[in-house]
Scaffold this motif. Structure first.
Motif, PDB file in Angstrom:
ATOM      1  N   ILE A 116       0.805  -1.218   0.000  1.00  0.00           N
ATOM      2  CA  ILE A 116       0.000   0.000   0.000  1.00  0.00           C
ATOM      3  C   ILE A 116       0.841   1.273   0.000  1.00  0.00           C
ATOM      4  O   ILE A 116       0.326   2.357  -0.295  1.00  0.00           O
ATOM      5  CB  ILE A 116      -0.960  -0.010   1.205  1.00  0.00           C
ATOM      6  CG1 ILE A 116      -2.096   0.985   1.012  1.00  0.00           C
ATOM      7  CG2 ILE A 116      -0.215   0.252   2.488  1.00  0.00           C
ATOM      8  CD1 ILE A 116      -3.185   0.875   2.019  1.00  0.00           C
ATOM      9  N   TYR A 117       2.125   1.153   0.291  1.00  0.00           N
ATOM     10  CA  TYR A 117       2.989   2.339   0.318  1.00  0.00           C
ATOM     11  C   TYR A 117       3.155   2.828  -1.118  1.00  0.00           C
ATOM     12  O   TYR A 117       3.681   2.110  -1.973  1.00  0.00           O
ATOM     13  CB  TYR A 117       4.331   1.979   0.948  1.00  0.00           C
ATOM     14  CG  TYR A 117       4.999   3.094   1.693  1.00  0.00           C
ATOM     15  CD1 TYR A 117       4.297   3.906   2.581  1.00  0.00           C
ATOM     16  CD2 TYR A 117       6.359   3.329   1.547  1.00  0.00           C
ATOM     17  CE1 TYR A 117       4.922   4.908   3.293  1.00  0.00           C
ATOM     18  CE2 TYR A 117       7.002   4.334   2.255  1.00  0.00           C
ATOM     19  CZ  TYR A 117       6.271   5.128   3.122  1.00  0.00           C
ATOM     20  OH  TYR A 117       6.903   6.134   3.830  1.00  0.00           O
ATOM     21  N   THR A 118       2.741   4.054  -1.389  1.00  0.00           N
ATOM     22  CA  THR A 118       2.499   4.464  -2.774  1.00  0.00           C
ATOM     23  C   THR A 118       3.754   4.663  -3.605  1.00  0.00           C
ATOM     24  O   THR A 118       3.658   4.820  -4.819  1.00  0.00           O
ATOM     25  CB  THR A 118       1.669   5.760  -2.803  1.00  0.00           C
ATOM     26  OG1 THR A 118       2.392   6.815  -2.145  1.00  0.00           O
ATOM     27  CG2 THR A 118       0.329   5.564  -2.118  1.00  0.00           C
ATOM     28  N   PHE A 119       4.918   4.643  -2.986  1.00  0.00           N
ATOM     29  CA  PHE A 119       6.138   4.829  -3.773  1.00  0.00           C
ATOM     30  C   PHE A 119       6.337   3.702  -4.778  1.00  0.00           C
ATOM     31  O   PHE A 119       6.919   3.903  -5.847  1.00  0.00           O
ATOM     32  CB  PHE A 119       7.364   4.939  -2.862  1.00  0.00           C
ATOM     33  CG  PHE A 119       7.271   6.066  -1.856  1.00  0.00           C
ATOM     34  CD1 PHE A 119       6.577   7.232  -2.142  1.00  0.00           C
ATOM     35  CD2 PHE A 119       7.883   5.952  -0.619  1.00  0.00           C
ATOM     36  CE1 PHE A 119       6.489   8.262  -1.217  1.00  0.00           C
ATOM     37  CE2 PHE A 119       7.807   6.981   0.316  1.00  0.00           C
ATOM     38  CZ  PHE A 119       7.102   8.138   0.013  1.00  0.00           C
ATOM     39  N   ILE A 120       5.852   2.500  -4.457  1.00  0.00           N
ATOM     40  CA  ILE A 120       6.013   1.414  -5.421  1.00  0.00           C
ATOM     41  C   ILE A 120       5.045   1.574  -6.591  1.00  0.00           C
ATOM     42  O   ILE A 120       5.354   1.174  -7.712  1.00  0.00           O
ATOM     43  CB  ILE A 120       5.903   0.030  -4.772  1.00  0.00           C
ATOM     44  CG1 ILE A 120       4.491  -0.287  -4.301  1.00  0.00           C
ATOM     45  CG2 ILE A 120       6.886  -0.109  -3.624  1.00  0.00           C
ATOM     46  CD1 ILE A 120       4.328  -1.733  -3.835  1.00  0.00           C
TER      47      ILE A 120
END
Length: 402
Positions: A116-120
């Motif tokens: 869920i971490y949007t950097f990926i």
């Protein structure tokens, strides 16, 4: 150990293929060298690098936006005189005009190891756009502070979003460089892609298990990611963003605790221990009290539970944050059958879906919580196959085997 950025700066031969090319950087506040110089400044100081632009992800290249869904503007960097483009402002994907400013994009983002971490997702988007416009992408690799363990449901088809970049479980156990390799295979992309790998990363080694404790400073990659404990808990506690419970925003330990004014935290812990004590291995739960200064339940005294994942109680191999948090939801539902647990709002601009489902990439977790007959064994029955399948899927992309 050395991160990808440090190796890139120290070894001119790694930079040689960039001679005569325009270079851009995708970075955030944690994009720093071993001596805490930001990668933008370090790259700009290299005489053999022609730096022409930079990009910032969610929260901005300087990390100035505190909450989710707070957009950052484009601007001209006052020190280096280059455009800084926001990939969390008017657009999420780089536009043709943005892409025209460079030939090679260097990606230097500290991830937390959670789907869920949007950097990926931003990595996926820049890979897709770069293929379409003939650009190259190099990842200056960094550690996954959550290490190699895998946990959680795989995102189901049709549930892709800005917090769901692809069919992986919540805790994926890959670095950004490795994820790029997987995206390229999964999306059948054709572009020049390189990983400037780390040296000496040992994700199975105590006490960091993914983060080089004692060797590198922790810099918040986003405003509410203040320490390694948060990174370890995040694959579970991020689900709190889809609930009415406070996740500790507005306190000094965000995303390590949860609570609300109208729950009995001691009863919640006891119920969790009764329902699935084996899901609580590797950590300690402690009743606590907190009053958020902003965000959910601001100014109200909350009864809460803190998840402790530091020595001497932490067991990296045993700790399963996604199950710990799922079990907390189940305990609350059992104690308070009518509790308004699920928060209904357009999470990351996804309309018509409950936020908890967007976060989990399907409705399966929520349905399990709300079904009074469903047991922890039932959740394991449809989660374990996802985890085992991902373990096999990711194997060809592992760059670090220590």
């Amino acid at each position: 150990m050395q991160f990808g950025l440090d190796r890139f700066l120290n070894d001119a031969s790694l930079r040689a293929p960039l001679h005569g090319k325009r270079v851009a950087l995708l970075a955030h506040p944690a994009s720093v060298t071993a001596d805490l110089t930001h990668s933008l400044d370090a790259l700009a100081a290299l005489p053999d690098i022609h730096l022409t632009a930079a990009f910032g992800p969610q929260h901005g290249i300087k990390g100035d936006k505190q909450d989710n869904m707070m957009e950052s503007p484009d601007f001209i960097d006052p020190q280096h005189g280059i455009p800084i483009f926001s990939l969390y402002g008017e657009v999420r994907r780089p536009t043709p005009a943005m892409l025209d400013t460079f030939d090679v994009l260097l990606v230097d983002l500290q991830d937390l190891g959670c789907r869920i971490y949007t950097f990926i997702t931003t990595l996926r988007y820049v890979l897709e756009a770069s293929e379409q416009h003939g650009k190259s992408v190099w990842v200056l690799d960094r550690p996954n502070p959550a290490g190699r363990p895998v946990e959680g449901l795989t995102l189901r088809t049709g549930w892709e979003s800005f917090v769901g970049a692809g069919a992986m479980p919540m805790r994926h156990g890959l670095t950004m460089g490795e994820l790029g390799l997987w995206f390229i295979r999964e999306l059948k992309l054709t572009l020049e892609y390189r990983v400037i790998g780390m040296e000496g990363w040992q994700p199975k080694q105590a006490p960091g298990y993914g983060w080089p404790l004692g060797e590198r400073e922790w810099i918040n990659p986003s405003p509410n990611a203040p320490n390694l404990s948060m990174a370890r808990c995040y694959a579970g506690t991020v689900m709190l963003e889809g609930t009415t419970l406070s996740e500790g925003r507005g306190t000094t330990r965000p995303l390590e605790l949860f609570g609300a004014p109208d729950i009995d935290a001691r009863a919640v812990i006891h119920t969790m221990q009764t329902l699935a004590p084996h899901w609580l291995h590797g950590c300690r739960l402690r009743e606590c009290w907190f009053e958020p200064t902003f965000h959910k339940h601001a100014g109200k005294l909350c009864a809460g539970v803190q998840i402790h994942v530091e020595a001497p109680h932490y067991d990296h191999a045993a700790f399963r944050p996604w199950r710990v948090q799922a079990l907390a939801f189940k305990a609350i539902r059992q104690l308070y059958p009518d509790y308004p647990l699920w928060r209904d709002f357009p999470y990351e601009y996804e309309f018509g879906k409950l936020a908890i489902d967007v976060i989990n990439g399907s409705s399966l977790l929520r349905e399990w919580v709300d079904d009074p007959q469903a047991t922890p064994a039932d959740l394991d029955a449809f989660t374990l196959p996802d985890e085992q399948a991902w373990e096999a899927t990711r194997e060809p992309f592992l760059l670090y085997t220590a």
